[in-house]
Scaffold this active site. Structure first.
Site, PDB file in Angstrom:
ATOM      1  N   ASP A   1       0.943  -1.372   0.092  1.00  0.00           N
ATOM      2  CA  ASP A   1      -0.021  -0.062   0.152  1.00  0.00           C
ATOM      3  C   ASP A   1       0.790   1.382  -0.044  1.00  0.00           C
ATOM      4  OD1 ASP A   1      -1.529   2.317   0.797  1.00  0.00           O
ATOM      5  OD2 ASP A   1      -2.704   1.241   2.424  1.00  0.00           O
TER       6      ASP A   1
ATOM      7  N   CYS B   1      -4.267  11.491 -14.321  1.00  0.00           N
ATOM      8  CA  CYS B   1      -4.828  11.803 -15.523  1.00  0.00           C
ATOM      9  C   CYS B   1      -6.050  12.688 -15.101  1.00  0.00           C
ATOM     10  CB  CYS B   1      -5.113  10.723 -16.161  1.00  0.00           C
ATOM     11  SG  CYS B   1      -5.956   9.424 -15.351  1.00  0.00           S
TER      12      CYS B   1
END
Ligand SMILES: C[S@@+](CC[C@H](N)C(=O)[O-])C[C@H]1O[C@@H](n2cnc3c(N)ncnc32)[C@H](O)[C@@H]1O
Length: 291
Positions: free
Chosen positions: A160, A231
């Site tokens: 993680d 993005c």
């Protein structure tokens, strides 16, 4: 303001991009163009002189649609198609053979593949992704594109990214954090996703993006570079993340400013938007750890 669904989406992004929004939205819904980065291990070359974007150091060709990659007689896929803006974070890392690099959110692996081409099997490349299914895609890309003998410096991990700094500190020369984000282009293209959109989502994603960036600042060496990219269109996930780093980690980093062959500067980074460039959306910012 209705903060949910298609109307909420429209209201939120038109309040950010104002008179630019209609053109930007039209460009987001248009057919995507691609760059085909040529795999040097396939010994492939386009028959016609390829269209190139200057300032990108990978050998490539530009087009609307490329046929699916194919294996050449060398046994490796000929090219990797991607949005040209996705090359910029790898250019920004300024990788040298011998660098120790971690790509914290690496799957499916396009940017890790580009990093591998730059590192030339020297130093260390760690491609990390929390999703096991997506990690399998990283392995597949590396095996489809690179000889095993060229992967000796490469390892795939499943941590993680928000918690990485609990286990490692000041290890890497370069960190790529291509963070999970709102991906509004995909939301706009998918009516179900659009109906589920809520403004609270970008706020929640930004919290985890900041945790990843804070972790990245601990695992990069002093003097090393982090490239943060998304993005996303939402500024909450872009410049606001760097702004928060100034608020929470002041004195520990410097911003690196750089011009790229296409796109536009933002307060802290660089953004590529499809209405003006035909590429993206994509955002990146670079920081150097100084303490
Ligand atoms: C934008 S995609 C990365 C695209 C990739 N860099 C590429 O160029 O092919 C984000 C990735 O982050 C991964 N991810 C999401 N949360 C994560 C976390 N907490 N730690 C590590 N990876 C995570 C997702 O599984 C997803 O594959």
């Amino acid at each position: 303001m209705n903060e949910k669904g298609p109307e909420g989406f429209e209201a939120f992004y038109s309040s950010i991009f104002k008179e630019r929004w209609p053109r930007l939205k039209e460009a987001l819904l248009a057919q995507k163009k691609h760059v085909a980065v040529i795999n040097p291990f396939s010994k492939f070359h386009f028959k016609e002189t390829p269209v190139q974007i200057t300032g990108i150091s990978f050998e490539h060709s530009v087009g609307d649609l490329f046929p699916s990659p194919e294996k050449t007689e060398e046994g490796y896929l000929n090219y990797y198609p991607l949005d040209a803006a996705s090359i910029l974070p790898v250019e920004a890392l300024d990788l040298r053979p011998g660098d120790k690099v971690v790509d914290l959110c690496a799957a499916p692996g396009g940017k890790s593949f580009l990093c591998a081409l730059k590192l030339k099997n020297q130093g260390l490349l760690v491609s990390n992704d929390r999703s096991a299914a997506r990690r399998a895609r990283i392995h597949r890309i590396f095996d489809d594109y690179l000889p095993k003998s060229e992967q000796k410096n490469h390892t795939v991990t499943g941590h993680d990214a928000t918690k990485w700094s609990l286990y490692q500190k000041s290890i890497y020369d370069k960190v790529l954090l291509d963070a999970p984000c709102s991906s509004e282009r995909h939301v706009l293209e998918d009516s179900k996703e659009l109906s589920l959109w809520a403004q609270g989502r970008t706020k929640a994603i930004a919290i985890s993006q900041f945790a990843m960036l804070a972790s990245a600042l601990d695992i990069v060496k002093v003097g090393g570079t982090i490239v943060y990219s998304t993005c996303a269109l939402s500024p909450l996930e872009n410049d606001d993340i760097i702004k928060k780093l100034y608020q929470k980690r002041e004195g520990r980093f410097e911003l690196i400013r750089k011009e790229f062959p296409f796109g536009e500067p933002t307060e802290y980074g660089w953004q590529v938007l499809p209405d003006t460039t035909g590429w993206g959306p994509f955002y990146l910012a670079m920081v150097k750890r100084i303490k």
